[in-house]
Motif scaffolding. Structure first.
Motif, mmCIF file in Angstrom:
data_model
loop_
_atom_site.group_PDB
_atom_site.id
_atom_site.type_symbol
_atom_site.label_atom_id
_atom_site.label_comp_id
_atom_site.label_asym_id
_atom_site.label_seq_id
_atom_site.Cartn_x
_atom_site.Cartn_y
_atom_site.Cartn_z
ATOM 1 N N THR A 1 0.864 -1.175 0.000
ATOM 2 C CA THR A 1 0.000 0.000 0.000
ATOM 3 C C THR A 1 0.901 1.226 0.000
ATOM 4 O OG1 THR A 1 -0.078 0.182 2.417
ATOM 5 C CG2 THR A 1 -1.734 -1.214 1.379
ATOM 6 N N THR A 2 0.452 2.269 -0.614
ATOM 7 C CA THR A 2 1.222 3.509 -0.609
ATOM 8 C C THR A 2 0.770 4.427 0.510
ATOM 9 O OG1 THR A 2 -0.320 4.392 -2.250
ATOM 10 C CG2 THR A 2 1.733 3.426 -3.063
ATOM 11 N N GLY A 3 -0.229 3.985 1.248
ATOM 12 C CA GLY A 3 -0.685 4.751 2.391
ATOM 13 C C GLY A 3 -0.172 4.153 3.684
ATOM 14 N N GLN A 4 -0.944 4.296 4.737
ATOM 15 C CA GLN A 4 -0.545 3.820 6.052
ATOM 16 C C GLN A 4 -0.695 2.301 6.145
ATOM 17 O OE1 GLN A 4 -3.233 5.695 8.758
ATOM 18 N NE2 GLN A 4 -5.055 4.735 7.919
ATOM 19 N N ASP A 5 -0.046 1.717 7.190
ATOM 20 C CA ASP A 5 -0.193 0.293 7.459
ATOM 21 C C ASP A 5 -1.661 -0.016 7.733
ATOM 22 O OD1 ASP A 5 2.498 0.324 7.282
ATOM 23 O OD2 ASP A 5 2.900 -0.177 9.376
ATOM 24 N N GLU A 6 -2.093 -1.193 7.288
ATOM 25 C CA GLU A 6 -3.489 -1.583 7.460
ATOM 26 C C GLU A 6 -3.546 -2.921 8.179
ATOM 27 O OE1 GLU A 6 -4.657 -1.537 3.427
ATOM 28 O OE2 GLU A 6 -4.748 0.644 3.290
ATOM 29 N N LYS A 7 -4.376 -3.010 9.195
ATOM 30 C CA LYS A 7 -4.477 -4.218 10.011
ATOM 31 C C LYS A 7 -5.948 -4.568 10.203
ATOM 32 C CE LYS A 7 -1.842 -4.643 13.644
ATOM 33 N NZ LYS A 7 -1.296 -4.472 15.014
ATOM 34 N N GLN A 8 -6.240 -5.873 10.109
ATOM 35 C CA GLN A 8 -7.594 -6.329 10.394
ATOM 36 C C GLN A 8 -7.533 -7.707 11.037
ATOM 37 O OE1 GLN A 8 -9.885 -6.645 6.798
ATOM 38 N NE2 GLN A 8 -8.272 -7.689 5.658
ATOM 39 N N SER A 9 -8.477 -7.954 11.936
ATOM 40 C CA SER A 9 -8.546 -9.225 12.655
ATOM 41 C C SER A 9 -9.886 -9.885 12.394
ATOM 42 C CB SER A 9 -8.363 -8.993 14.170
ATOM 43 O OG SER A 9 -7.084 -8.471 14.452
ATOM 44 N N ASP A 10 -9.891 -11.214 12.517
ATOM 45 C CA ASP A 10 -11.114 -11.963 12.285
ATOM 46 C C ASP A 10 -11.089 -13.218 13.142
ATOM 47 O OD1 ASP A 10 -13.573 -12.589 11.271
ATOM 48 O OD2 ASP A 10 -12.823 -13.411 9.384
ATOM 49 N N THR A 11 -12.266 -13.702 13.499
ATOM 50 C CA THR A 11 -12.411 -14.938 14.274
ATOM 51 C C THR A 11 -13.310 -15.895 13.506
ATOM 52 O OG1 THR A 11 -12.135 -13.802 16.406
ATOM 53 C CG2 THR A 11 -13.205 -15.961 16.438
ATOM 54 N N GLU A 12 -12.878 -17.139 13.400
ATOM 55 C CA GLU A 12 -13.629 -18.150 12.669
ATOM 56 C C GLU A 12 -13.875 -19.371 13.555
ATOM 57 O OE1 GLU A 12 -14.955 -18.009 9.710
ATOM 58 O OE2 GLU A 12 -14.063 -16.127 8.979
ATOM 59 N N ILE A 13 -15.032 -19.997 13.365
ATOM 60 C CA ILE A 13 -15.371 -21.264 14.004
ATOM 61 C C ILE A 13 -15.385 -22.333 12.918
ATOM 62 C CG2 ILE A 13 -17.035 -22.537 15.404
ATOM 63 C CD1 ILE A 13 -15.828 -20.187 16.859
ATOM 64 N N LEU A 14 -14.676 -23.429 13.149
ATOM 65 C CA LEU A 14 -14.510 -24.438 12.115
ATOM 66 C C LEU A 14 -14.722 -25.838 12.696
ATOM 67 C CD1 LEU A 14 -13.683 -25.027 9.162
ATOM 68 C CD2 LEU A 14 -11.318 -25.158 9.971
ATOM 69 N N GLY A 15 -15.609 -26.609 12.051
ATOM 70 C CA GLY A 15 -15.825 -27.994 12.431
ATOM 71 C C GLY A 15 -15.067 -28.921 11.500
ATOM 72 N N LEU A 16 -14.370 -29.909 12.057
ATOM 73 C CA LEU A 16 -13.522 -30.799 11.264
ATOM 74 C C LEU A 16 -13.640 -32.239 11.759
ATOM 75 C CD1 LEU A 16 -10.267 -28.637 11.239
ATOM 76 C CD2 LEU A 16 -11.745 -29.046 9.277
ATOM 77 N N GLY A 17 -13.435 -33.173 10.842
ATOM 78 C CA GLY A 17 -13.353 -34.582 11.189
ATOM 79 C C GLY A 17 -12.058 -35.158 10.641
ATOM 80 N N TYR A 18 -11.375 -36.006 11.405
ATOM 81 C CA TYR A 18 -10.106 -36.581 10.949
ATOM 82 C C TYR A 18 -9.816 -37.864 11.722
ATOM 83 C CZ TYR A 18 -8.596 -33.834 15.044
ATOM 84 O OH TYR A 18 -8.495 -33.277 16.296
ATOM 85 N N GLY A 19 -8.926 -38.674 11.152
ATOM 86 C CA GLY A 19 -8.560 -39.939 11.764
ATOM 87 C C GLY A 19 -7.141 -39.906 12.300
ATOM 88 N N SER A 20 -6.848 -40.802 13.224
ATOM 89 C CA SER A 20 -5.505 -40.886 13.783
ATOM 90 C C SER A 20 -5.214 -42.317 14.216
ATOM 91 C CB SER A 20 -5.335 -39.932 14.981
ATOM 92 O OG SER A 20 -6.209 -40.287 16.040
ATOM 93 N N VAL A 21 -3.926 -42.614 14.385
ATOM 94 C CA VAL A 21 -3.485 -43.900 14.911
ATOM 95 C C VAL A 21 -2.750 -43.648 16.224
ATOM 96 C CG1 VAL A 21 -3.320 -45.020 12.665
ATOM 97 C CG2 VAL A 21 -1.340 -43.800 13.576
ATOM 98 N N PHE A 22 -2.752 -44.617 17.099
ATOM 99 C CA PHE A 22 -2.042 -44.438 18.371
ATOM 100 C C PHE A 22 -1.401 -45.747 18.813
ATOM 101 C CE2 PHE A 22 -6.391 -45.582 19.509
ATOM 102 C CZ PHE A 22 -6.232 -46.532 20.519
ATOM 103 N N ILE A 23 -0.366 -45.603 19.620
ATOM 104 C CA ILE A 23 0.283 -46.736 20.260
ATOM 105 C C ILE A 23 0.623 -46.334 21.688
ATOM 106 C CG2 ILE A 23 2.543 -46.076 19.343
ATOM 107 C CD1 ILE A 23 3.209 -49.095 19.288
#
Length: 226
Positions: A50-72
């Motif tokens: 940008t040729t102007g001032q620094d620009e900052k923005q924040s955001d919050t998201e909620i995300l549902g996920l499914g995944y597999g795993s192995v264990f020992i």
């Protein structure tokens, strides 16, 4: 990280095969998780994005996920279990799109819209944990987590982000049922908290900081005791 994790898991599986009568558990888990993430994007004007001032923005998201795993796991007596859990496929987030107004800096307030898209994969999620039996079937668990963060972005500036990693902690409580043939079923609830992490574009003009990442998950596992 991935090579070290695979080496540890393979070593533990080899150890279990050679020592099948001293208390080793192996199994598979299905995870259904809900994550809340807060991130901040910084667009630095002095770097030419940008040729102007620094620009900052924040955001919050909620995300549902499914995944597999192995264990020992390795049991120590009747009360304590040490284990490692490995998620064998990437956990993919949705694509996040943001539009930054590029101030032209000529004093007339004119601006140009720039679109940035970022998608993140969490790869090699590994949890080292200790579980303690509080009753014959109920247990509590605490662990340390690590994961690689792989960014996949499309920035209007043409720059790219590097990858990074982060660590976290996990607490859980679960219920286990063991059958006469050594098979077992478990149901478990977990809470997870990750440390912050940041990635900067190769031009230095853009920076994304993961301010917080917390999650809860329900886990259903099936396994075999040796």
């Amino acid at each position: 990280m991935k090579k070290i994790t695979f080496a540890i898991i393979l070593a533990m599986f080899s150890y279990s095969s050679a020592s099948a009568e001293i208390g080793v558990n192996v199994g598979l888990s299905g995870n259904a998780a809900l994550f809340a993430a807060t991130a901040t994007e910084l667009d630095v004007g002095t770097h030419g994005t940008t040729t102007g001032q620094d620009e900052k923005q924040s955001d919050t998201e909620i995300l549902g996920l499914g995944y597999g795993s192995v264990f020992i796991e390795k049991t120590l007596g009747s009360m304590i279990t040490l284990g490692v859990d490995y998620v064998f496929s990437p956990i993919e987030t949705e694509t996040s799109e943001s539009i930054v107004m590029d101030l032209l800096g000529d004093g007339d307030g004119a601006a140009t819209a720039k679109t940035n898209k970022v998608q993140v994969d969490f790869e090699g999620l590994t949890t080292f944990y200790v579980a303690v039996n509080v009753t014959e079937n109920m247990y509590v668990k605490a662990g340390a987590m690590s994961v690689d963060i792989v960014t996949k972005e499309s920035l209007d500036t043409g720059s790219t982000y590097g990858d990074t990693d982060t660590d976290g902690t996990m607490l859980g409580i679960g219920f286990s049922t063991t059958f006469d043939n050594g098979m077992f079923l478990r149901g478990e609830s977990r809470v997870m908290e990750w440390n912050s992490a940041a990635v900067t574009s190769d031009t230095g003009a853009n920076k994304i900081t993961m301010d917080s990442l917390d999650g809860v998950s329900g886990v259903l596992s099936i396994g075999k005791s040796f």
